[in-house]
Design an enzyme around this catalytic site. Structure first.
Site, PDB file in Angstrom:
ATOM      1  N   TRP A  56       0.604 -11.131   2.421  1.00 39.92           N
ATOM      2  CA  TRP A  56       0.690 -11.031   1.006  1.00 39.92           C
ATOM      3  C   TRP A  56      -0.528 -11.683   0.419  1.00 39.92           C
ATOM      4  O   TRP A  56      -0.627 -12.910   0.782  1.00 39.92           O
ATOM      5  CB  TRP A  56       1.957 -11.444   0.507  1.00 39.92           C
ATOM      6  CG  TRP A  56       2.098 -11.546  -0.804  1.00 39.92           C
ATOM      7  CD1 TRP A  56       1.905 -12.454  -1.768  1.00 39.92           C
ATOM      8  CD2 TRP A  56       2.304 -10.343  -1.798  1.00 39.92           C
ATOM      9  NE1 TRP A  56       2.126 -11.980  -2.893  1.00 39.92           N
ATOM     10  CE2 TRP A  56       2.260 -10.508  -3.102  1.00 39.92           C
ATOM     11  CE3 TRP A  56       2.373  -8.914  -1.374  1.00 39.92           C
ATOM     12  CZ2 TRP A  56       2.342  -9.802  -4.123  1.00 39.92           C
ATOM     13  CZ3 TRP A  56       2.537  -7.913  -2.403  1.00 39.92           C
ATOM     14  CH2 TRP A  56       2.545  -8.373  -3.700  1.00 39.92           C
ATOM     15  N   ASP A 104     -15.662   2.349   0.943  1.00 42.96           N
ATOM     16  CA  ASP A 104     -15.118   3.018  -0.294  1.00 42.96           C
ATOM     17  C   ASP A 104     -14.802   1.992  -1.353  1.00 42.96           C
ATOM     18  O   ASP A 104     -13.721   1.733  -1.796  1.00 42.96           O
ATOM     19  CB  ASP A 104     -13.572   3.438   0.011  1.00 42.96           C
ATOM     20  CG  ASP A 104     -12.988   4.411  -0.951  1.00 42.96           C
ATOM     21  OD1 ASP A 104     -13.670   4.765  -1.890  1.00 42.96           O
ATOM     22  OD2 ASP A 104     -11.633   4.913  -0.894  1.00 42.96           O
TER      23      ASP A 104
END
Length: 298
Positions: free
Chosen positions: A96, A203
């Site tokens: 996280w 990307d």
């Protein structure tokens, strides 16, 4: 955004070695569902997709590991990855990342992102491509290595997207002619001597980086391969989200090659073709205009 499916919760509890005690839906992009979960006193990011191609999450996990390995910019640690199994969808679990801003603010993060990307691009290979295929969004991205960049960009990037467009009925006659003429010229338009194959995010638009609580940039959602570093730079300029400080910091570490401005739209064509195939004809006019610019006289 929905809570995680019961079968996925069970699988994650087993995989993480502790029961999942909480989950909170979060944004997972255009193609996946995602949540923050807690297990064993730690927080994790998990994303899943019921109909994910079998190779999608394994390829993303490998791409994250490749970007993380040089240690030049923060990339989430891959915690676990699982394939679809009965009612349990395929999933990917990452550390996280607590989002914040830090004392340096956005300007400091942009400088660190530019410098980190430049150092990532200093990681080089002998050939363009990768030892496995992966995905750009939900579209397959072939990476079989090739020595010559112009041929790689023609066959593995533009050519691959053209074939998808053909299957989807998004290749009218004029567009097909323009792209065929462009592809014939690519080995001459792109100089293999400009720079060696660099490790690319693949990307890099404004939605694929975060700024953590300490103000450090974090790269996410890659489509990794080794190729011309101008691909990443061209993508950063396609939809915005990167400041002047980002580019100044990048160029200070790894100056751009002459002629980039002339090649930029040519490299953006790959991403616009992918958007045409993902989202439809709203991107068709831009494909046509770029192809016409580089196709030469018919």
């Amino acid at each position: 955004m929905a809570a995680i499916p019961a079968a996925l919760r069970d699988a994650l509890s087993t995989r993480l070695g502790a029961p999942v005690t909480a989950d909170e839906p979060v944004y997972g992009g255009d193609i996946n569902q995602a949540a923050r979960i807690e297990a064993g006193g730690a927080s994790y990011f998990v994303k899943w997709r019921a109909d994910a191609p079998p190779a999608m999450f394994p390829a993303e996990a490998q791409g994250l590991r490749l970007l993380r390995a040089p240690g030049v910019i923060r990339v989430p640690d891959v915690i676990a990855q699982g394939d679809a199994d009965g009612a349990c969808p395929a999933y990917l679990v990452l550390e996280w990342i607590e989002i914040g801003g830090g004392r340096g603010g956005r300007d400091g993060a942009m400088e660190a992102l530019g410098e980190g990307l430049a150092r990532l691009h200093r990681v080089e290979a002998d050939e363009h491509g990768l030892d496995h295929d992966n995905f750009i969004g939900r579209l397959p991205q072939p990476n079989s290595p090739m020595m010559h960049w112009g041929a790689f960009y023609r066959d593995r990037r533009i050519g691959a997207q053209v074939e998808i467009a053909r299957r989807l009925g998004r290749l009218p006659a004029r567009r097909a002619d323009l792209l065929a003429r462009l592809m014939a010229r690519l080995p001459d338009l792109l100089d293999d001597e400009i720079s060696p194959p660099s490790l690319l995010h693949g990307d890099l638009w404004g939605g694929n980086y975060l700024i953590d609580a300490d103000g450090a940039p974090v790269l996410i959602d890659p489509a990794v391969y080794y190729g011309h570093r101008e691909m990443d730079l061209a993508m950063t300029e396609l939809f915005g989200g990167f400041s002047t400080r980002f580019y100044d910091a990048y160029h200070a570490v790894y100056p751009i090659d002459p002629g980039y401005e002339d090649r930029r739209a040519l490299y953006q064509l790959y991403y616009i073709l992918a958007h045409l195939n993902l989202f439809g004809e709203g991107y068709g006019g831009r494909v046509d205009s770029i192809a016409a610019r580089y196709a030469g006289r018919g």
